[in-house]
Enzyme design. Structure first.
Site, PDB file in Angstrom:
ATOM      1  N   LYS A 157       8.574  -9.329   7.192  1.00  0.00           N
ATOM      2  CA  LYS A 157       7.316 -10.075   7.356  1.00  0.00           C
ATOM      3  C   LYS A 157       6.271  -9.523   6.392  1.00  0.00           C
ATOM      4  O   LYS A 157       6.456  -8.438   5.811  1.00  0.00           O
ATOM      5  CB  LYS A 157       6.843  -9.992   8.806  1.00  0.00           C
ATOM      6  CG  LYS A 157       6.638  -8.583   9.327  1.00  0.00           C
ATOM      7  CD  LYS A 157       6.539  -8.573  10.857  1.00  0.00           C
ATOM      8  CE  LYS A 157       6.296  -7.159  11.355  1.00  0.00           C
ATOM      9  NZ  LYS A 157       6.373  -7.077  12.822  1.00  0.00           N
TER      10      LYS A 157
ATOM     11  N   ARG B  58       2.592  -9.075  24.292  1.00  0.00           N
ATOM     12  CA  ARG B  58       2.057  -9.657  23.063  1.00  0.00           C
ATOM     13  C   ARG B  58       2.648 -11.037  22.833  1.00  0.00           C
ATOM     14  O   ARG B  58       1.943 -11.990  22.576  1.00  0.00           O
ATOM     15  CB  ARG B  58       2.365  -8.741  21.861  1.00  0.00           C
ATOM     16  CG  ARG B  58       1.800  -9.256  20.560  1.00  0.00           C
ATOM     17  CD  ARG B  58       2.132  -8.349  19.383  1.00  0.00           C
ATOM     18  NE  ARG B  58       3.550  -8.335  19.053  1.00  0.00           N
ATOM     19  CZ  ARG B  58       4.047  -7.841  17.930  1.00  0.00           C
ATOM     20  NH1 ARG B  58       3.239  -7.303  17.027  1.00  0.00           N
ATOM     21  NH2 ARG B  58       5.344  -7.847  17.698  1.00  0.00           N
TER      22      ARG B  58
ATOM     23  N   TYR C 188     -21.119   7.784  -2.667  1.00  0.00           N
ATOM     24  CA  TYR C 188     -22.230   7.139  -1.970  1.00  0.00           C
ATOM     25  C   TYR C 188     -22.626   7.956  -0.745  1.00  0.00           C
ATOM     26  O   TYR C 188     -21.781   8.573  -0.094  1.00  0.00           O
ATOM     27  CB  TYR C 188     -21.829   5.746  -1.508  1.00  0.00           C
ATOM     28  CG  TYR C 188     -21.488   4.802  -2.639  1.00  0.00           C
ATOM     29  CD1 TYR C 188     -22.479   4.361  -3.518  1.00  0.00           C
ATOM     30  CD2 TYR C 188     -20.195   4.350  -2.821  1.00  0.00           C
ATOM     31  CE1 TYR C 188     -22.176   3.485  -4.554  1.00  0.00           C
ATOM     32  CE2 TYR C 188     -19.878   3.463  -3.845  1.00  0.00           C
ATOM     33  CZ  TYR C 188     -20.873   3.036  -4.708  1.00  0.00           C
ATOM     34  OH  TYR C 188     -20.565   2.181  -5.710  1.00  0.00           O
TER      35      TYR C 188
ATOM     36  N   MET D 163     -14.475   1.411  -4.428  1.00  0.00           N
ATOM     37  CA  MET D 163     -13.718   0.188  -4.711  1.00  0.00           C
ATOM     38  C   MET D 163     -12.656   0.401  -5.787  1.00  0.00           C
ATOM     39  O   MET D 163     -11.522  -0.033  -5.644  1.00  0.00           O
ATOM     40  CB  MET D 163     -14.655  -0.951  -5.111  1.00  0.00           C
ATOM     41  CG  MET D 163     -13.945  -2.290  -5.186  1.00  0.00           C
ATOM     42  SD  MET D 163     -14.976  -3.634  -5.751  1.00  0.00           S
ATOM     43  CE  MET D 163     -16.189  -3.746  -4.464  1.00  0.00           C
TER      44      MET D 163
HETATM   45  C1  LIG Z   1       7.359  -5.997  13.059  1.00  0.00           C
HETATM   46  C2  LIG Z   1       8.467  -6.236  13.995  1.00  0.00           C
HETATM   47  C3  LIG Z   1       9.677  -5.534  13.874  1.00  0.00           C
HETATM   48  C4  LIG Z   1       9.843  -4.382  12.904  1.00  0.00           C
HETATM   49  O1  LIG Z   1       9.076  -3.294  13.355  1.00  0.00           O
HETATM   50  P1  LIG Z   1       9.054  -1.883  12.593  1.00  0.00           P
HETATM   51  O2  LIG Z   1       8.231  -1.004  13.467  1.00  0.00           O
HETATM   52  O3  LIG Z   1       8.372  -2.117  11.284  1.00  0.00           O
HETATM   53  O4  LIG Z   1      10.452  -1.450  12.427  1.00  0.00           O
HETATM   54  C5  LIG Z   1      10.715  -5.885  14.703  1.00  0.00           C
HETATM   55  N1  LIG Z   1      10.581  -6.877  15.626  1.00  0.00           N
HETATM   56  C6  LIG Z   1       9.431  -7.557  15.791  1.00  0.00           C
HETATM   57  C7  LIG Z   1       9.334  -8.610  16.828  1.00  0.00           C
HETATM   58  C8  LIG Z   1       8.328  -7.259  14.986  1.00  0.00           C
HETATM   59  O5  LIG Z   1       7.182  -7.913  15.171  1.00  0.00           O
END
Ligand SMILES: *Cc1c(COP(=O)(O)O)cnc(C)c1O
Length: 354
Positions: A37, A138, A260, A307
């Site tokens: 992802k 979630r 800054y 930046m």
């Molecule tokens: C992001 C995600 C993973 C992978 O998680 P990692 O901690 O990066 O290995 C697996 N399953 C679901 C549903 C996720 O959202």
């Protein structure tokens, strides 16, 4: 070649293959289904996916439909991997999922109903994955909803449930009792779909032991070097290396501030290297003050991140203008950077995207 005056990000696909091998070795008997992802955690889902295919991966997960389409395109017809889309079956997405041969991960009764209705009009069985929430709260069907679906086959008419999955919320803390609780809930749901394969563990879950692995594991961050317990793990190699050249070296007197505002006060006279990278390049600004960069053979404190400039305290180090400083990589480790920045390795990687 990048010009020597700017930051460069290097992706080590051999290190990726090494980490993939480590994860597979820790999940014997389970199919690895890498999670790519957010464009492969910011590092490029296409090149990463193609290399993982070459290493034997035949199944991937992404979050968005558009990510699935892009990955399908990048893999091309010669690499016909299964691609699961965690967002599932949204309104009107049926034709796009079908066109790119993507498998929706259904996570609500409404999605299951929409997929069933689409499958009825298309008159072909639609391969789907079911996501069951075992306690992370979630995403996913509640166990009761999963049971209701399993017990009324009409509601799954035309759907081919190939995978049933859930996701752990506390796997980076192996002693957390929520791991066992989630495992028990998932284990209770799993037999409702006897023909489906079961998937539970992401990176950290793989290291919780054989009970957590089921038929398929979904590693993400550990493929890219993130340790399963959110600290550096010597079994895994750094995949992303971010380096930038020193533009200037200056001496700062005791009592002076750097950058800054007045929060970064130099207590002793010191030399400071000004490096050509900043938060515009994805270096997290909150890392200031605790993050360390690798310069002239040692880790040295990052004083400020602006930046497009970063100041690193180098003391008496033999560094010169034009030398490259490693901000992330095999020395400036991902999990250390994440801890300094008060975040997770996932976010540090994704920020580098683009
Ligand atoms: C992001 C995600 C993973 C992978 O998680 P990692 O901690 O990066 O290995 C697996 N399953 C679901 C549903 C996720 O959202």
């Amino acid at each position: 070649m990048t010009s020597p005056s700017s930051a460069r990000l290097t992706i080590d696909l051999d290190a990726l293959a090494h980490n993939y091998g480590v994860l597979c070795a820790h999940a014997p008997g389970a199919e690895p289904a890498p999670v790519l992802k957010a464009d492969g955690y910011g590092l490029g889902a296409g090149p990463v996916g193609r290399r993982l295919w070459a290493e034997g991966a035949r199944r991937f997960f992404v979050a968005r439909l558009s990510e699935g389409e892009a990955l399908r395109q990048a893999l091309g017809p010669d690499m016909p991997a299964a691609i699961h889309v965690l967002d599932g079956f949204g309104p009107g997405t049926g034709p796009r999922l079908a066109a790119a041969a993507l498998t929706p991960v259904l996570h609500s009764l409404a999605q299951a109903e929409a997929a069933r209705a689409y499958a009825a009009t298309a008159r072909t069985p639609l391969a789907v994955t079911l996501h069951v929430d075992s306690g992370m709260n979630r995403q996913g069907l509640t166990p009761a909803e999963a049971r209701a679906l399993a017990q009324s086959p009409d509601r799954l008419q035309g759907l081919d449930v190939q995978v049933v999955m859930s996701h752990l919320g506390s796997a980076t803390a192996p002693a957390d009792p929520r791991n066992g609780l989630q495992l028990a809930r998932f284990a209770a749901v799993r037999p409702l779909f006897p023909k489906a394969r079961a998937s539970f563990a992401a990176s950290a879950g793989i290291f919780l032991g054989p009970d957590y692995r089921f038929d398929m594991v979904r590693p993400g961050v550990s493929l890219f070097g993130g340790g399963p317990e959110e600290r550096p793990d010597p079994r895994l190699k750094a995949v992303a290396t971010l380096e930038a050249p020193i533009l200037d070296i200056r001496t700062v007197e005791a009592g002076e501030t750097v950058g800054y505002g007045s929060s970064t006060v130099v207590e002793h006279p010191t030399r400071v290297a000004v490096v050509a990278a900043g938060y515009a390049d994805g270096v997290i600004r909150a890392g200031k003050g605790q993050a360390r960069a690798w310069c002239a053979g040692a880790l040295r404190p990052v004083l400020i991140v602006t930046m497009d400039l970063i100041a690193v305290e180098i003391g008496e180090a033999q560094a010169q203008v034009g030398d490259f400083v490693e901000l992330l990589g095999p020395h400036a480790l991902l999990d250390d950077l994440a801890e300094a920045a008060g975040t997770v390795a996932h976010e540090c990687l994704v920020r580098l995207g683009g």
